[in-house]
Design a protein around this motif. Structure first.
Motif, PDB file in Angstrom:
ATOM      1  N   GLU A 269       0.825  -1.216   0.000  1.00 14.11           N
ATOM      2  CA  GLU A 269       0.000   0.000   0.000  1.00 14.11           C
ATOM      3  C   GLU A 269       0.860   1.267   0.000  1.00 14.11           C
ATOM      4  O   GLU A 269       0.502   2.269  -0.630  1.00 14.11           O
ATOM      5  CB  GLU A 269      -0.979  -0.028   1.182  1.00 14.11           C
ATOM      6  CG  GLU A 269      -2.004  -1.151   1.020  1.00 14.11           C
ATOM      7  CD  GLU A 269      -3.134  -1.119   2.028  1.00 14.11           C
ATOM      8  OE1 GLU A 269      -3.188  -0.192   2.866  1.00 14.11           O
ATOM      9  OE2 GLU A 269      -3.983  -2.038   1.980  1.00 14.11           O
ATOM     10  N   ALA A 270       2.011   1.201   0.695  1.00 13.34           N
ATOM     11  CA  ALA A 270       2.907   2.367   0.708  1.00 13.34           C
ATOM     12  C   ALA A 270       3.403   2.670  -0.710  1.00 13.34           C
ATOM     13  O   ALA A 270       3.562   3.829  -1.096  1.00 13.34           O
ATOM     14  CB  ALA A 270       4.087   2.128   1.642  1.00 13.34           C
ATOM     15  N   ALA A 271       3.646   1.608  -1.482  1.00 10.67           N
ATOM     16  CA  ALA A 271       4.108   1.802  -2.858  1.00 10.67           C
ATOM     17  C   ALA A 271       2.955   2.227  -3.776  1.00 10.67           C
ATOM     18  O   ALA A 271       3.114   3.101  -4.620  1.00 10.67           O
ATOM     19  CB  ALA A 271       4.757   0.518  -3.377  1.00 10.67           C
ATOM     20  N   LEU A 272       1.783   1.628  -3.562  1.00 12.82           N
ATOM     21  CA  LEU A 272       0.617   1.996  -4.375  1.00 12.82           C
ATOM     22  C   LEU A 272       0.223   3.461  -4.140  1.00 12.82           C
ATOM     23  O   LEU A 272      -0.183   4.161  -5.055  1.00 12.82           O
ATOM     24  CB  LEU A 272      -0.573   1.089  -4.057  1.00 12.82           C
ATOM     25  CG  LEU A 272      -0.449  -0.375  -4.492  1.00 12.82           C
ATOM     26  CD1 LEU A 272      -1.664  -1.174  -4.019  1.00 12.82           C
ATOM     27  CD2 LEU A 272      -0.284  -0.496  -6.005  1.00 12.82           C
ATOM     28  N   ILE A 278       1.611  -1.932  -9.403  1.00 14.10           N
ATOM     29  CA  ILE A 278       1.889  -3.086  -8.519  1.00 14.10           C
ATOM     30  C   ILE A 278       2.810  -4.113  -9.186  1.00 14.10           C
ATOM     31  O   ILE A 278       3.710  -4.650  -8.542  1.00 14.10           O
ATOM     32  CB  ILE A 278       0.577  -3.727  -8.000  1.00 14.10           C
ATOM     33  CG1 ILE A 278       0.901  -4.728  -6.880  1.00 14.10           C
ATOM     34  CG2 ILE A 278      -0.221  -4.403  -9.119  1.00 14.10           C
ATOM     35  CD1 ILE A 278      -0.258  -5.045  -5.981  1.00 14.10           C
ATOM     36  N   ASP A 279       2.602  -4.369 -10.455  1.00 13.51           N
ATOM     37  CA  ASP A 279       3.411  -5.403 -11.103  1.00 13.51           C
ATOM     38  C   ASP A 279       4.838  -4.941 -11.404  1.00 13.51           C
ATOM     39  O   ASP A 279       5.675  -5.737 -11.832  1.00 13.51           O
ATOM     40  CB  ASP A 279       2.717  -5.905 -12.367  1.00 13.51           C
ATOM     41  CG  ASP A 279       1.497  -6.758 -12.026  1.00 13.51           C
ATOM     42  OD1 ASP A 279       1.611  -7.577 -11.088  1.00 13.51           O
ATOM     43  OD2 ASP A 279       0.448  -6.592 -12.658  1.00 13.51           O
ATOM     44  N   LYS A 316      -7.054  -9.077  -3.778  1.00 14.46           N
ATOM     45  CA  LYS A 316      -7.250  -7.802  -3.074  1.00 14.46           C
ATOM     46  C   LYS A 316      -6.591  -6.648  -3.825  1.00 14.46           C
ATOM     47  O   LYS A 316      -7.157  -5.584  -3.966  1.00 14.46           O
ATOM     48  CB  LYS A 316      -6.711  -7.890  -1.649  1.00 14.46           C
ATOM     49  CG  LYS A 316      -6.957  -6.626  -0.817  1.00 14.46           C
ATOM     50  CD  LYS A 316      -6.447  -6.814   0.606  1.00 14.46           C
ATOM     51  CE  LYS A 316      -6.476  -5.521   1.400  1.00 14.46           C
ATOM     52  NZ  LYS A 316      -7.798  -5.157   1.896  1.00 14.46           N
ATOM     53  N   TYR A 317      -5.344  -6.888  -4.286  1.00 18.04           N
ATOM     54  CA  TYR A 317      -4.609  -5.783  -4.892  1.00 18.04           C
ATOM     55  C   TYR A 317      -4.605  -5.809  -6.427  1.00 18.04           C
ATOM     56  O   TYR A 317      -4.049  -4.918  -7.051  1.00 18.04           O
ATOM     57  CB  TYR A 317      -3.177  -5.732  -4.338  1.00 18.04           C
ATOM     58  CG  TYR A 317      -3.160  -5.385  -2.866  1.00 18.04           C
ATOM     59  CD1 TYR A 317      -3.649  -4.155  -2.415  1.00 18.04           C
ATOM     60  CD2 TYR A 317      -2.689  -6.297  -1.922  1.00 18.04           C
ATOM     61  CE1 TYR A 317      -3.657  -3.839  -1.061  1.00 18.04           C
ATOM     62  CE2 TYR A 317      -2.687  -5.985  -0.560  1.00 18.04           C
ATOM     63  CZ  TYR A 317      -3.168  -4.757  -0.140  1.00 18.04           C
ATOM     64  OH  TYR A 317      -3.182  -4.447   1.191  1.00 18.04           O
TER      65      TYR A 317
END
Lengths: 568, 131
Positions: A269-272, A278-279, A316-317
């Motif tokens: 989530e910190a990166a998103l 994400i990939d 979820k992501y």
């Protein structure tokens, strides 16, 4: 479902018959040794498991095949048949020269990857001449003050041929920058470097204790590293999300599993939150687990971890790249399970724990040495622990087939149980959170309120009391004790390391370009006040031989220092 | 002296973060009716001695697992002496057997290694403080 309703009913009927005849007859004569049997984390274990315990399991959906979702059976389609796990012993002590010699020894003995232990001053952002470093220089790892020490540490070790794991967290960006620059000096470009930077700050607050700044800025720096690695380092693991230390601090297997995966979700989530795709970063996230005494519970834990992570990442992501779904992990056997009493017994403990890690499908493994309840290991003790891995890999035959315990009614039921209990914990952590990124804010909240620390302290005390009441046997400690001849031979760290390091620092300050150091530190300060990625200015500081403390002090001046809540 | 009055300071000098042991011992002492103050990680010898004086404790428990005990324990004992603080000091952690005599020589009353039963520590503290 693996069996039909009728078949299951038939088994249930037969089981009842067995209980009322064969079993009952024996129990009447010879009762069992305990009323209840449980795993170390307290999960009740039944006398036997049958297909009825996994009645709802769907083979394709819940198990599947190696190299395919949900990866429970293995992330690689050939398991260890293609390549065994990486044998990676965490090592480092004294000066860079001494640690360099130990690495060369380990590589000459057939070790296949390096794992650098830094001393505590390095990990906490102090140079060797800091008052806070007194007595600690070179003790639990190698002392690194500047790029100069790192040059000595990797002297004669070709970075294009070894992979290196570095246990650096609060100053992770600095040590990663040093490694990148060593690569440059050896003409190995950054995209060719293979290895791992631990870079997991959550578990420092929860269990390991090597934090410098407060959680929020620390997580920003961790995300800077994720971002930088996603861009430039395709073979590098940008983080090693670690449950190991939570377990060593007294957590049970369920907590280790849940808190580690929850941390992983928070980093995602910190990166998103930074609008990273994400990939682009998820395939380089890696994990680090403990392998403790309870053989089956540990195997189930590793398997559950893979399946939970795959489901979370996909469902979820919304990750699309299968590499983002795969949980890759390093394992270390349990240091806390080692006994000072009859230390040779630790070889056996470590073997069983290592076997659990292998049957659980670990990607790399550290086996502890028998003398570690006393000190860092001697060369002889380390050799035995490395040989333990080699015997498992080359003599025992356990690598011949993939995930050999799959389909065991007990293992599958236990894996399901661990997954269920971990998901419950993860739900609780998420409920602490608010806003768009609930796992991220939930993790921070959990740390700041002491939730994790309290949960672990409770589990730890419970285990201790079980041992003290003789409900858990620790061979050689509360049973089967002997009067033994002590002490055993242990490794001594030269107390002169600190003096030598202080002298080298003095020389460094004379020969480096002070003006350039100041300029780069100033640039770092400005960058930290804005919201830019700190990897770039840190690389510049390191290049000019700024020291670990100098760089950390710049960040301390902006972020301040964190003080933990002491909960027991 | 009644048990209720025993006050103990528990501290981790140095930089290591291994606090499973000290937390378990702190809780066991608290469960045995003592007043326990645990300082948390990363304490300097000066901070520890100052806290011992401020809190007016009967005993001080120290834990180090990094190997820094060789330097830091003597430093704490010196500071206690300088400040004329006469209290029971006991310690634990990862401490090689051959270091124990030197530590006892500087008046550390006991070293409790891995595998120690917390009941033994409780008993030890009660007896020593009662004297």
């Amino acid at each position: 479902m693996i069996l039909s309703e009728e078949e299951l009913k038939e088994i249930e009927k037969k089981a009842k018959e067995w209980e009322s005849t064969t079993l009952k007859n024996v129990l009447e004569k010879v009762p069992e040794s305990k009323q209840t049997f449980t795993t170390i984390s307290g999960i009740p274990i039944k006398r036997i498991y049958t297909p009825t315990d996994i009645a709802n399991m769907d083979y394709a959906e819940d198990l599947g095949f190696p190299g395919e979702f949900p990866y429970i059976r293995n992330i690689y389609p050939t398991g260890y048949r293609g390549r065994t796990w990486t044998m990676r012993q965490y090592a480092g002590f004294g000066s860079a020269e001494e640690a360099n010699a130990r690495y060369k020894f380990l590589l000459s003995q057939g070790q296949t990857g390096l794992s650098v232990a830094f001393d505590l001053p390095t990990q906490l952002g102090y140079d060797s001449d800091d008052a806070k470093a007194l007595g600690e220089v070179g003790k639990v790892g190698v002392s690194i003050n500047s790029l100069e020490d790192m040059e000595i540490l990797f002297n004669g070790i070709p970075l294009d041929r070894v992979s290196t794991s570095m246990t650096a967290n609060a100053p992770a960006a600095i040590l990663l920058a040093m490694y990148i620059l060593i690569g440059e000096k050896q003409n190995v470009s950054v995209d060719k470097l293979a290895g791992t930077i631990q870079n997991d700050i959550f578990k420092e607050y929860i269990a390991r204790g090597n934090f410098i700044f407060a959680p929020e800025p620390s997580i920003c720096i961790a995300a800077d590293i994720l971002e930088y690695c996603a861009k430039f380092m395709p073979k590098w693991n940008s983080i090693s999300i670690s449950g190991y230390h939570m377990r060593e601090a007294g957590a049970n297997a369920i907590q280790e599993l849940a808190f580690t995966l929850a941390s992983g979700m928070a980093y995602v989530e910190a990166a998103l939150k930074r609008r990273l795709n994400i990939d682009d970063f998820a395939p380089r996230l890696s994990f680090f687990f403990n392998s403790h005494n309870d053989f089956f519970e540990e195997i189930a834990k590793f398997r559950a971890a893979r399946r939970i992570w795959a489901r979370i990442m996909k469902e979820k992501y919304g990750a699309k790249n299968p590499a983002s779904w795969m949980l890759r992990f390093h394992t270390q056997t349990s240091g806390y399970s080692l006994t000072a009493q009859q230390p040779e017994n630790n070889i056996v403990r470590t073997t069983i724990q290592a076997l659990a890690a292998v049957l659980g499908g670990t990607q790399s493994l550290h086996t502890n040495s028998m003398d570690e309840a006393y000190a860092l290991p001697t060369e002889n003790a380390v050799r035995i622990s490395l040989r333990t891995q080699q015997i498992l890999a080359y003599e025992s035959g356990v690598i011949n087939t993939i995930d050999p315990l799959a389909g065991s009614y007990f293992i599958e039921a236990l894996t399901n149980e661990l997954e269920e209990r971990a998901m419950k914990y993860i739900g609780t952590i998420e409920s602490f959170g608010s806003g768009e990124w609930k796992m991220l804010s939930g993790m921070i909240k959990g740390i700041e309120t002491g939730f994790f620390q309290r949960e672990i302290a409770d589990a730890s005390y419970l285990y201790q009391k079980e041992v003290e009441r003789n409900e858990r046997v620790v061979v050689g400690v509360n049973q089967f004790t002997v009067d033994e001849k002590r002490p055993i031979e242990t490794l001594k760290i030269d107390e002169k390391v600190q003096e030598k390091q202080i002298e080298r620092l003095k020389q460094l300050r004379l020969k480096r370009d002070t003006k350039k150091v100041e300029e780069t530190l100033d640039d770092l300060k400005k960058a930290a006040q804005r919201e830019g990625n700190l990897m770039y200015p840190i690389l510049e500081c390191v290049k000019c031989y700024a020291t670990v403390r100098e760089i950390c002090n710049v960040l301390r001046s902006i972020y301040g220092e964190y003080r933990e809540k002491a909960i027991f | 002296m009644g048990e209720k009055n025993i006050r103990i300071l528990m501290a981790k000098p140095g930089l290591d973060g291994h606090d499973r042991g000290i937390k378990v011992v702190s809780r066991a002492l608290r469960d045995a009716g003592m007043e326990v103050i645990y300082m948390g990680l990363h304490q300097t010898p000066e901070q520890i001695v100052e806290a011992a004086i401020q809190e007016d404790v009967d005993a001080l428990g120290l834990s180090i697992l990094s190997g820094a005990h060789i330097i830091l324990f003597p430093k704490i004992m010196e500071l206690l002496k300088e400040n004329r603080v006469d209290i029971i000091v006991f310690a634990g952690g990862i401490i090689p057997d051959e270091d124990v005599p030197a530590l006892k020589n500087i008046n550390i009353a006991e070293i409790f290694g891995p595998g120690t039963n917390t009941e033994d520590i409780v008993k030890f503290v009660k007896e020593k403080v009662a004297k």
